[in-house]
Scaffold this motif. Structure first.
Motif: not given
Length: 226
Positions: A155-160, A176-180, A182-187
Motif C-alpha cells: 500500500a502507498p503508506k507501506e511503500y513510503e 513521532d518522527t515517522v508520523l510527522d 509519513i502521515w504529516g504534521l496535522d495527523f
C-alpha cells in the motif's frame, strides 16, 4: 493534461460544491453517488485521485477503500462525519492516504489533494534506483518490491514507510518522527498506526523483516547487516 479525480459522495449538494472547487483548480472531476457505482467507474476511469465518503448506501466507503487498494496504489482521501481516533486508524490501515472530517472547507480539501499529489509525484520522479537488502529489492522508479524474486504488493503508506526506513538505515527513528514524515504534521492519531504498518510490512517482507529492528521505548531502526 488535467489530473482526474473520482469524487464519491451520496449527498448531491456536497458533491456539487466539492466538484466546483476542483474544477476551478483545473482538475477533471468524475462523480459517483454510492460505493457500487464508485467501483464500476474507478476501473473505467483509472483516476489520479479518489475522494471517498465513508457512510454511503450499497457499499460503504470502508469496503470501497479496501477493494480499490487491493488492486491500485491511487491516492485516497476519506471523507467522514466520524472524528474518532479508531476510525482514522482503520482508514489508514485500509490504505487511505488522508482523512478529512466533516464539516470541512472545500478549498482546504483541494489544497490537501494538491499537496498529496505533489508528494506522490515526487516519489515517482525519484532517481531510478534499486535498493537491495538481503533477498529483497525495492525499485523506487516502479514503486515495486520483490522478495526472493516474488513481487510483493505494498500500500502507498507501506511503500513510503519502507523507503523512509531504508534511506535512514542505521538510524533510530522515533514513532513521532515517522508520523510527522509519513502521515504529516496535522495527523491527529497516535503511534499505534505506525506499529500497525510496521507489523504489516514485516509480514509482507517475510524473512527479510529481520532488517527492521524495534528499539524498545523509542521506535525502529533499519539494519542492512546479514
Amino acid at each position: 493534461m488535467n489530473k482526474k479525480v473520482l469524487l464519491v459522495e451520496d449527498e448531491i449538494r456536497i458533491r456539487e460544491v466539492i466538484a466546483d472547487y476542483f474544477i476551478q483548480s483545473d482538475w477533471d472531476v468524475y462523480e459517483a453517488g454510492n460505493g457500487q457505482e464508485a467501483l464500476l467507474r474507478f476501473d473505467d476511469l483509472q483516476p489520479d485521485l479518489l475522494i471517498l465518503d465513508i457512510m454511503m448506501p450499497e457499499i460503504d466507503g470502508w469496503e470501497v477503500c479496501r477493494q480499490v487498494r487491493s488492486r491500485s496504489e491511487v491516492p485516497i482521501i476519506l471523507l467522514t462525519a466520524k472524528s474518532g481516533e479508531d476510525d482514522k486508524i482503520l482508514g489508514f490501515e485500509l490504505g487511505a492516504d488522508d482523512y478529512v472530517t466533516k464539516p470541512f472547507s472545500p478549498k482546504v480539501l483541494v489544497a490537501r489533494a494538491n499537496v498529496l499529489m505533489k508528494r506522490v509525484e515526487g516519489l515517482s520522479k525519484a532517481q531510478p534506483s534499486l535498493l537491495t537488502f538481503g533477498g529483497a529489492v525495492l525499485n523506487t522508479m516502479a514503486r515495486r518490491l520483490e522478495v526472493n524474486h516474488v513481487e510483493v504488493e505494498l500500500a502507498p503508506k507501506e511503500y513510503e514507510l519502507l523507503l523512509y526506513l531504508i534511506k535512514n538505515k542505521g538510524i533510530v527513528i522515533s514513532r513521532d518522527t515517522v508520523l510527522d514524515r509519513i502521515w504529516g504534521l496535522d495527523f491527529e492519531g497516535d503511534s499505534r498506526v505506525v506499529d500497525t504498518h510496521i507489523k504489516k510490512l514485516r509480514s509482507k517482507l517475510g524473512t527479510e523483516s529481520r532488517h527492521i529492528r524495534t528499539v524498545i521505548g523509542t521506535g525502529y531502526k533499519f539494519e542492512e547487516e546479514e
